[in-house]
Design an enzyme around this catalytic site. Structure first.
Site, PDB file in Angstrom:
ATOM      1  NE  ARG A   1       3.453  13.611   3.755  1.00  0.00           N
ATOM      2  CZ  ARG A   1       3.539  13.554   2.300  1.00  0.00           C
ATOM      3  NH1 ARG A   1       4.349  14.038   2.074  1.00  0.00           N
ATOM      4  NH2 ARG A   1       2.337  12.874   1.841  1.00  0.00           N
TER       5      ARG A   1
ATOM      6  CG  HIS B   1      -2.260   1.062   1.222  1.00  0.00           C
ATOM      7  ND1 HIS B   1      -2.612   1.697   2.467  1.00  0.00           N
ATOM      8  CD2 HIS B   1      -2.172   1.997   0.628  1.00  0.00           C
ATOM      9  CE1 HIS B   1      -3.701   2.688   2.166  1.00  0.00           C
ATOM     10  NE2 HIS B   1      -3.009   3.181   1.331  1.00  0.00           N
TER      11      HIS B   1
ATOM     12  CG  HIS C   1      -6.973   2.488   6.129  1.00  0.00           C
ATOM     13  ND1 HIS C   1      -7.368   2.597   5.307  1.00  0.00           N
ATOM     14  CD2 HIS C   1      -5.085   4.367   5.657  1.00  0.00           C
ATOM     15  CE1 HIS C   1      -6.721   3.469   4.492  1.00  0.00           C
ATOM     16  NE2 HIS C   1      -5.822   4.252   4.826  1.00  0.00           N
TER      17      HIS C   1
ATOM     18  CE1 TYR D   1      -8.613   8.898   1.914  1.00  0.00           C
ATOM     19  CE2 TYR D   1      -6.417   7.964   2.346  1.00  0.00           C
ATOM     20  CZ  TYR D   1      -7.281   8.898   1.569  1.00  0.00           C
ATOM     21  OH  TYR D   1      -6.480   9.788   0.980  1.00  0.00           O
TER      22      TYR D   1
ATOM     23  CG  HIS E   1      -1.368   6.007  -1.916  1.00  0.00           C
ATOM     24  ND1 HIS E   1      -2.570   5.381  -2.497  1.00  0.00           N
ATOM     25  CD2 HIS E   1      -1.941   6.189  -0.681  1.00  0.00           C
ATOM     26  CE1 HIS E   1      -3.524   4.232  -2.326  1.00  0.00           C
ATOM     27  NE2 HIS E   1      -3.150   4.646  -0.961  1.00  0.00           N
TER      28      HIS E   1
ATOM     29  CD  GLU F   1      -2.101   5.456   5.126  1.00  0.00           C
ATOM     30  OE1 GLU F   1      -1.984   5.182   6.157  1.00  0.00           O
ATOM     31  OE2 GLU F   1      -3.047   6.231   4.896  1.00  0.00           O
TER      32      GLU F   1
ATOM     33  NE  ARG G   1      -2.168  13.747  -4.033  1.00  0.00           N
ATOM     34  CZ  ARG G   1      -3.059  14.331  -3.450  1.00  0.00           C
ATOM     35  NH1 ARG G   1      -3.707  14.867  -2.349  1.00  0.00           N
ATOM     36  NH2 ARG G   1      -3.439  15.353  -4.992  1.00  0.00           N
ATOM     37  CB  ALA G   2      -6.357   7.427  -1.852  1.00  0.00           C
TER      38      ALA G   2
END
Lengths: 339, 339
Positions: A290, A6, A223, A194, A8, A284, A71-72
């Site tokens: 981050r 997973h 997730h 999400y 992106h 992810e 990118r989701a």
């Protein structure tokens, strides 16, 4: 081998979003758009966009391969028309293909679909087929709520979606059930929308017979399965009250959770309650969080560390989570790796 | 003393629902309704309705007092007009008052509010005041989504809700943030809508300054805080990325989770990550799950057992979770118990 299922392309060159902004400004009118067929992005720009982010973190964390998709939040199926979603998906998927061609050992491609609120998911089949058969993609991201937080389309278990599932089975590719951005002020996108999308999808599946109807269908809830593992007792009980099969049995039919859970107690819970055959390693990254956790000194999304640190997982369990399950679920990737 | 802070009158005599059905059939037209002021229910019927359910389970599980409110799914604010919600809330709250008067040692009353989609929460103030000041209620259930699963009203942190919060602070009563039934086929009510409502509310609060704006405001998120404890790392990270205070600090400002988590690993996670000062014992009985867990031989919702079995909680911790926190949050109950 460690496969992150997973990831992106959150670090795509700015020209991609500029193109999208122009498309939205022009309401998809190709005659009014400069660069109708997509943004102009050079190979060097692509290399640069992943070198110091995804690739560096892969190396630092000892990840071999990331299953990589647009990118989701960028999919934003709620914006514009279905035709605009088609253009935008094509542009995003073509760019993912170029990343994977430049770094074939590091990335395997998963596509975005041209969904649009109120439009049949069957309309996404041509782009799915193009990506899988022509471009070598190994899966797709399926948005259970193209409205972006108002949930106006039918649930995943409605016949509305069945033609699309049939094609997934035929192509032998899995879908990750992944919402996009939220345009509903009630839902922060990575924080609430999400996770709620995951939980809603899980319960839809739990109280349905979808997997019995489509043997061979493989769905991934990202997730860490939303709220499902934390409320595993609730879901076991609801299934019993409703005379449905247990969540474990549901998972065995073709449902998988990824490991995007960003702390040790959460990850321990996930692997304690969910069968290890149904857990796929994922981080992810470069994604939702981050920062570095001041309590551990490591990135929150360095999810490998939580799995490594779990004393209740055997080496065999870890091999399944890190690699074997992913090669089974992403069968086209599995075939490629074997060859 | 053990206080269950989250019980609903799910076993009310059938006459209550019949009255509601009639109200819906008549679209709230009082002239067309028999028994305009509410259903006729005798004291014996009320006694019977709780004797073999809530009261028996209280005794068996060693629970002293349940904070008791109308059935959450029954509120159904999405049905009919605001005027109908006012009638219906009054009927439900008056019945709760009678249960608590008949069994003052076993139940303390919490009210339903006459919310309605698109109608100001300030319009619920008169019923709140009536319940608290005239009838001795100690709290209320506040529905963050009166639309029943379409989330069309503003988030809890919008000024839309502020007059109502001001009144809560003035009366010194807490609100449990609790959605009602779902009319959106995407969301199973107890499985998805309840948990997603909790998670959405948590994230709204996390990225807001609501508690700074309303010192003394006390909010409870039920069902173990939705997905929040499982994704505690995610929320800590999102808060850091957004330069907001940490979830622990948010909780200290006036936010509480209950313990409606129906298995040992989930409950252990809750009390491992959330400060014990912010956890309130609850079982949601007679509620969402009515089965016995074949793995333990006990009811899924016998949540006391999971807390008793946790070796990491001290006796002092347990006293807070079982009693002291509830008497602090439900200050009007606390005052009554002290007296």
């Amino acid at each position: 081998m460690i496969i992150d299922c997973h990831g992106h392309y959150t670090t795509a060159p700015a020209a991609l979003q500029s193109w999208r902004d122009m498309q939205i400004d022009c309401r998809g009118d190709r005659a009014a758009m400069r660069g109708k067929s997509g943004p102009v992005i050079g190979d060097d720009e692509i290399r640069e966009s992943v070198e110091n982010t995804q690739l560096r973190l892969q190396r630092e964390r000892g990840i071999d391969l990331t299953i990589f998709s647009p990118r989701a939040a960028g999919m934003a199926h709620h914006i514009g028309t279905e035709e605009m979603s088609k253009q935008w998906s094509r542009v995003c998927n073509d760019l993912i293909k170029r990343v994977c061609d430049l770094f074939p050992d590091n990335f395997a491609p998963v596509c975005q679909l041209p969904q649009s609120p109120g439009c049949s998911p069957a309309n996404s089949i041509p782009e799915l087929v193009r990506c899988v058969e022509e471009l070598g993609f190994v899966g797709c991201n399926l948005n259970p709520d193209p409205s972006g937080g108002y949930w106006t389309d039918p649930p995943l278990t409605d016949p509305w979606w069945f033609d699309f599932y049939e094609k997934l089975v035929e192509l032998d590719v899995p879908a990750m059930i992944h919402v996009s951005n939220s345009c509903n002020p009630n839902f922060h996108f990575t924080g609430a929308h999400y996770i709620n999308g995951d939980t809603a999808a899980f319960v839809q599946l739990l109280i349905s017979d979808l997997f019995e109807r489509f043997p061979g269908l493989k769905l991934i809830i990202p997730h860490g399965g939303g709220a499902a593992p934390y409320h595993w007792g609730r879901y076991r009980g609801i299934a019993m009250d409703m005379k449905r099969r247990a969540p474990e049995a549901l998972m065995a039919e073709g449902l998988y959770f990824d490991t995007c859970v960003y702390h040790q107690p959460g990850m321990d819970l996930l692997t304690d309650v969910v069968p290890v055959d149904n857990v796929l390693f994922a981080s992810e990254m470069h994604g939702a969080v981050r920062s570095i956790d001041p309590l551990t000194g490591h990135y929150f999304d360095d999810t490998r560390k939580y799995i490594d640190a779990n004393p209740r997982l055997s080496d065999e369990d870890k091999e399944k989570i890190f690699c074997k399950n992913a090669l089974k679920v992403f069968a086209r990737l599995g075939a490629r790796v074997s060859a």
